[in-house]
Design an enzyme around this catalytic site. Sequence first.
Site, PDB file in Angstrom:
ATOM      1  CG  HIS A  89       0.458   2.885  -4.724  1.00  0.00           C
ATOM      2  ND1 HIS A  89       0.168   3.663  -3.550  1.00  0.00           N
ATOM      3  CD2 HIS A  89       0.078   1.637  -4.196  1.00  0.00           C
ATOM      4  CE1 HIS A  89       0.149   2.704  -2.777  1.00  0.00           C
ATOM      5  NE2 HIS A  89       0.171   1.958  -3.271  1.00  0.00           N
TER       6      HIS A  89
ATOM      7  CD  GLU B  14       8.183  -2.137   1.645  1.00  0.00           C
ATOM      8  OE1 GLU B  14       7.594  -2.121   2.728  1.00  0.00           O
ATOM      9  OE2 GLU B  14       7.314  -2.549   1.120  1.00  0.00           O
TER      10      GLU B  14
HETATM   11  C1  LIG Z   1       4.873  -0.258   2.501  1.00  0.00           C
HETATM   12  C2  LIG Z   1       3.996  -0.059   1.808  1.00  0.00           C
HETATM   13  N1  LIG Z   1       3.958  -1.817   1.513  1.00  0.00           N
HETATM   14  C3  LIG Z   1       3.193  -2.045   0.391  1.00  0.00           C
HETATM   15  C4  LIG Z   1       2.293  -2.126  -0.275  1.00  0.00           C
HETATM   16  C5  LIG Z   1       1.436  -2.821  -0.733  1.00  0.00           C
HETATM   17  N2  LIG Z   1       0.064  -3.079  -0.096  1.00  0.00           N
HETATM   18  C6  LIG Z   1      -0.454  -2.365  -0.450  1.00  0.00           C
HETATM   19  S1  LIG Z   1      -1.855  -2.753   0.493  1.00  0.00           S
HETATM   20  C7  LIG Z   1      -1.475  -4.328   0.985  1.00  0.00           C
HETATM   21  C8  LIG Z   1      -1.401  -5.363   2.461  1.00  0.00           C
HETATM   22  C9  LIG Z   1      -1.593  -4.745   3.564  1.00  0.00           C
HETATM   23  O1  LIG Z   1      -2.374  -5.686   4.180  1.00  0.00           O
HETATM   24  P1  LIG Z   1      -2.546  -5.193   5.504  1.00  0.00           P
HETATM   25  O2  LIG Z   1      -1.888  -3.753   6.075  1.00  0.00           O
HETATM   26  O3  LIG Z   1      -3.155  -6.197   6.685  1.00  0.00           O
HETATM   27  O4  LIG Z   1      -4.386  -4.016   5.697  1.00  0.00           O
HETATM   28  P2  LIG Z   1      -5.560  -4.986   4.729  1.00  0.00           P
HETATM   29  O5  LIG Z   1      -5.264  -4.761   2.882  1.00  0.00           O
HETATM   30  O6  LIG Z   1      -5.768  -5.970   5.101  1.00  0.00           O
HETATM   31  O7  LIG Z   1      -6.963  -4.137   4.799  1.00  0.00           O
HETATM   32  C10 LIG Z   1       0.112  -4.814   0.681  1.00  0.00           C
HETATM   33  C11 LIG Z   1       1.349  -5.284   0.961  1.00  0.00           C
HETATM   34  C12 LIG Z   1       1.749  -0.417   0.631  1.00  0.00           C
HETATM   35  N3  LIG Z   1       1.412  -0.080   0.532  1.00  0.00           N
HETATM   36  N4  LIG Z   1       2.926   0.161   1.911  1.00  0.00           N
END
Ligand SMILES: Cc1ncc(C[n+]2csc(CCOP(=O)(O)OP(=O)(O)O)c2C)c(N)n1
Lengths: 342, 342, 341, 341
Positions: free
Chosen positions: C143, C74
């Site tokens: 959220h 971000e």
């Molecule tokens: C700082 C932040 N940015 C965006 C999000 C929205 N978001 C939630 S899960 C996710 C993907 C996360 O990917 P990863 O770290 O690979 O975990 P996975 O879901 O694959 O287990 C996103 C973009 C968030 N929760 N926190």
Amino acid sequence: MAVREAVRGDSADGAAGSANGALAGLDDAKLAWVYLIMRRIRRFEETAEEAFRAAKMRGALHFYIGEEATATGVCAALDDGDFITSTHRGHGHCIAKGARMDKMMAELFGRTTGYSGGKGGSMHIADIELGNLGANGIVGAGIPIAAGAALGSKLRKDGRVTAAFFGDGAGPTGAFHEGVNVAATMNLPVVFVCENNQYGMATHADFANAAQISARGPAYGIPSPMVDGNDVFEVYATAAAAVDRARRGDGPTLIEARTYRQKGHTVLDQKNYRTKEEIAAWVERDPIERFRTAVIEADRPVIEDFDDIDAQVEREIDNALAFAEASPWPNVDAIERDVYVE
Amino acid sequence: MAVREAVRGDSADGAAGSANGALAGLDDAKLAWVYLIMRRIRRFEETAEEAFRAAKMRGALHFYIGEEATATGVCAALDDGDFITSTHRGHGHCIAKGARMDKMMAELFGRTTGYSGGKGGSMHIADIELGNLGANGIVGAGIPIAAGAALGSKLRKDGRVTAAFFGDGAGPTGAFHEGVNVAATMNLPVVFVCENNQYGMATHADFANAAQISARGPAYGIPSPMVDGNDVFEVYATAAAAVDRARRGDGPTLIEARTYRQKGHTVLDQKNYRTKEEIAAWVERDPIERFRTAVIEADRPVIEDFDDIDAQVEREIDNALAFAEASPWPNVDAIERDVYVE
Amino acid sequence: MAVTMRDQPSTETAAREIFMSEALREALDEEMQRDPTVFVVGEEVGVWGGAYAVTDGLLAKWGADRIVDTPIAEAAIAGLGIGAALTGSRPVAEFMYSDFMGIAMDQIVNQAAKNRYMFGGKAKLPLTYRAPFGAGTGNAAQHTQSLEAWFAHVPGLKVITASTPYDAKGLLKSAIREDNVVVMFEHKAIYAMRGHVPEHEYLVPIGVADVKREGTDVSVITYARQVHHALEAAEQLAAEGISVEVVDIRSLYPLDADAILRSVRKTHRAVVLYEAVRFGGFGAEIAAQIQELAFDDLDAPVLRVGAAHAPVPFSEPLERASFPDAAKAAAAIRQSLEGVR
Amino acid sequence: MAVTMRDQPSTETAAREIFMSEALREALDEEMQRDPTVFVVGEEVGVWGGAYAVTDGLLAKWGADRIVDTPIAEAAIAGLGIGAALTGSRPVAEFMYSDFMGIAMDQIVNQAAKNRYMFGGKAKLPLTYRAPFGAGTGNAAQHTQSLEAWFAHVPGLKVITASTPYDAKGLLKSAIREDNVVVMFEHKAIYAMRGHVPEHEYLVPIGVADVKREGTDVSVITYARQVHHALEAAEQLAAEGISVEVVDIRSLYPLDADAILRSVRKTHRAVVLYEAVRFGGFGAEIAAQIQELAFDDLDAPVLRVGAAHAPVPFSEPLERASFPDAAKAAAAIRQSLEGVR
Ligand SMILES: Cc1ncc(C[n+]2csc(CCOP(=O)(O)OP(=O)(O)O)c2C)c(N)n1
Ligand SMILES: Cc1ncc(C[n+]2csc(CCOP(=O)(O)OP(=O)(O)O)c2C)c(N)n1
Ligand SMILES: [Mg+2]
Ligand SMILES: [Mg+2]
């Protein structure tokens, strides 16, 4: 690495074995524990999904199905007194650190009997007593907290180690870098576990991270092994070495575990960003199946117990679901409670 | 690398040569430019220090003395249309990108004629027209902005390159990691220049960064050369290659330039965190002296002009000081102006 | 929830009702068409189409040079916007949830907002930040926050939020055309609300409030989703013979104090209704201004209805009870009427 | 600036006057002595002794396990505090300037503040964040902000600030002993202000305001450095026969509304004086509460005096004019008195 004989799992869910020792030397009790944990995770989530689709719960559910070997292998290498930080996809870590599924399910249902009294939901479950410092709705945010727990351990000389779970999507975050660098400069007793399940939402790990996570070790002067995250033995062995190193005071390790989420990003994810073939190929490499096969191939008698474990998990799941459904909704008087220690 | 024949420096401060070509092939005009810039930086700051000690200005002044070769070498490799982002220790970058010393000095004096009309001070000078996107009071914060400028260039296809200056102290920041990783994933035309002057305040670079900055390239899949930041030729050659790579569309480079701040962290710094011997050893390696020696040893006739350049710089400095002192203070009516484009 | 649109042209095919998410998409699409330097950057804005589908389909239409997917970073997203805006582009940078702006606060507040001023008014930053905010979705504490008060307090930012698809489109188009940094908060719970949006192009000016319902007894000053709760309350109270005026501020900064004061001078009573935590929320600024500037016109204290003093709870009954709704708005309106001096 | 101390014990060696920075250092030192789990973590808290010398000498006394220097990594500093607090330590984490908290907002707001609530009230976070704030030092836009309103708006945080060495010491000791997350803002311009601090141990409770000067005509509600401007104005106005009461709130959250209302019910007039940007600042919350809870007691609108709507300018005349001072406070007090109904 300290040897733990403590029984894992919570008594409400029935007895569970413990896991320690070198890979080759995993005794039957530990193999049983590994199987139990992986089955619990799998069945907990399958059940939650059904309940969600039956409109019994709301919010966002992020399933760990297909990644069970990572949480299980890492937690098998931790002592009971050790800490973890977890993620939005936290059910697996939570169960592997010994959480009660009834209280977890009740939390997903938003009931008072849930881990957070209904205030947290799926993304906000912790069990401080079991050393689970909490799931986290903010990608990457657990990493500095894990460094903090490890700093606390170092200063208090309590001999504990912290494992920080996070996804490939956390690789690009500032929190990752600040947390890992600080921990490395201070030689903190922490193991960073990147669960590279290939995607963060629709974004491929290789799109988000300019190079693979396991290439980052030299940037922090720490080891950064890559492991097959669907191979619980390999995860365990690598984690055990990292935990050992941390406990000795030699500082952090960054583990990249390659795995795959078999389900969508959330229970609602219908997006089209990966091929059926890719998913199928990974389902082929399902960690639970691979584990069973390995146990069979090794001719270990514990395999005989697996049906019992399956049955036990079904009972636990039934209990958890019944418990959650029967539990009361929180009273609105509770809204402003628990904000502060009074 | 594009060849620039454009005269650098601002007309008010007198004519200045240009710098381009390979190290060995630096023509006299370019050598003169390099000397002019380094002298300007040195004398500007010595003069500012005097003025500060005479209580003619306030706030914080961070001197670049001893690090002149880094800004000069990097900016010598940039085209006029290229961008830079700078730091709290920004005078050198600013001058090397062609800024007028009179407007800089007036800014330090808090006068209306200053670059920021007195609103910014030493830590907040920019010259958008010259491509200097600004000094920055927040360590590391220029890095994502530099990535943004580079993204803009890529999308607008304007062929420009951005150089981001930052200190060793910025190495641990989340902004560093987010900015560099994003730039690397997007293959942006940007050169990250870490001026490792050994300290961030009293903190040694090796205490703050778990490994050296130049070890980070593999983590982002980009080159991360280390150079002697007090050797303007080496800085120039390395920067030129990086700029070239960026302009070709091959993505970022992370340069670590080892240098030293001969002065304290700010003009007020009296702390005792480094030895007299260490400081003396680095003063021995003063970048301006080394440059002069190299030019003499190479028997380049331009050395004859250096006295003239010295005299020119003295005139410029005298002008800048007189200009600043004679300039009016801002009117308080201006307080709420310039917050928004009206 | 049906919304009374006051400033929509009556000659239009009144039938064209679209979702707020579509209205926002149209704004992006039209501005990208109009100005080739406009581009969108953020997490999952491309293939995924945005967490709330606002950018759905735009990648296919505009390609990856105009719809730029980023890693989860971000601070970088905020900075990408700044750097691109400073150098000649007109970015729209999206935060997937406004809650994640905590990671980018330095870039937004110390960099974007202050850039022009610190550097003496020479730079311009034609930069729009978009961010979903607000509760009601069961997404819990991290959220569902409403943090607009933070941003309204920062000179150098303009802060806007819409209650209807019409306003959303018009405000976003204005924001993109601004040479200033605009933060647009979009309430998650009304992305899927439908409302009339004309075919023809229009703008909704930043800094101008809109009276969404006229009334004479009490003014409700509000914004975003709470406008609908106010309108619902007004409808209910009309049956009791209470005439409620609903003022949708639309811009938090610049705040259209004139419009607010005009309403309060007419009704002599004001209720400020907002979804953020009540304590320290933006409603405090509105209340403080009303009592200061219309002190002699007030027949009762300015009341505020806001969220509970707690993070947002997950469980539905808790979440519901934490936030203002029509019933709470109505109760405050009644209370305001009781406070006759 | 001499300060009238009301709650200091009269039996003490009244002579012991120390700087606010020393008072804070004593608080840290005493609490580290008292509780071995207390430690300090932050940038340059060790060798350098803190940017404002608060931790000067503590490294030598307590060693690197209690005075923990960090790299420049504000998010990590915030997180180090959280993780350590969750697992049995009692950290005091320092931000070198509160302006840098933008980098740590996610950790402070989404993690520290919400942890206990999200996880159902089981964790405790005995965690204190310290941060210098405020202007007057010529450090310009990125080193002189007053962002306390952001934090006061976040449930899960307590927010305090002191105007005197006595309060500073007592409040910080209370904060360290709290099992909650406390954010303490320390005004840079008064670190070098001297004031009486007794030798014996004492605490200043969080959540309790202090009347720094009694008066009958107008209440000035204020905090931190502005308390001194209020006292200066009160002194000047006393000569004109105007009796000003100065209420130092000391805690922004929990806010001692009772003390404020007590004062306003006596004087019937209130001026809220704060150094943050006026628009959207914490003074708005105070004003909103006063008019709501003491509406019938007010003889004039609650006035607010705050900073200009601009980033903090560098140049001395601009910086000086941007902020409230005794003259502006006095002008507002006079204005309040003119507004008789
Ligand atoms: C700082 C932040 N940015 C965006 C999000 C929205 N978001 C939630 S899960 C996710 C993907 C996360 O990917 P990863 O770290 O690979 O975990 P996975 O879901 O694959 O287990 C996103 C973009 C968030 N929760 N926190
Ligand atoms: C985010 C942030 N944290 C802390 C500071 C305070 N600070 C200003 S300069 C500095 C040291 C910076 O060191 P380095 O990056 O090496 O630059 P140098 O001063 O050596 O040129 C610190 C800690 C700051 N300005 N910004
Ligand atoms: Mg992933
Ligand atoms: Mg340095």
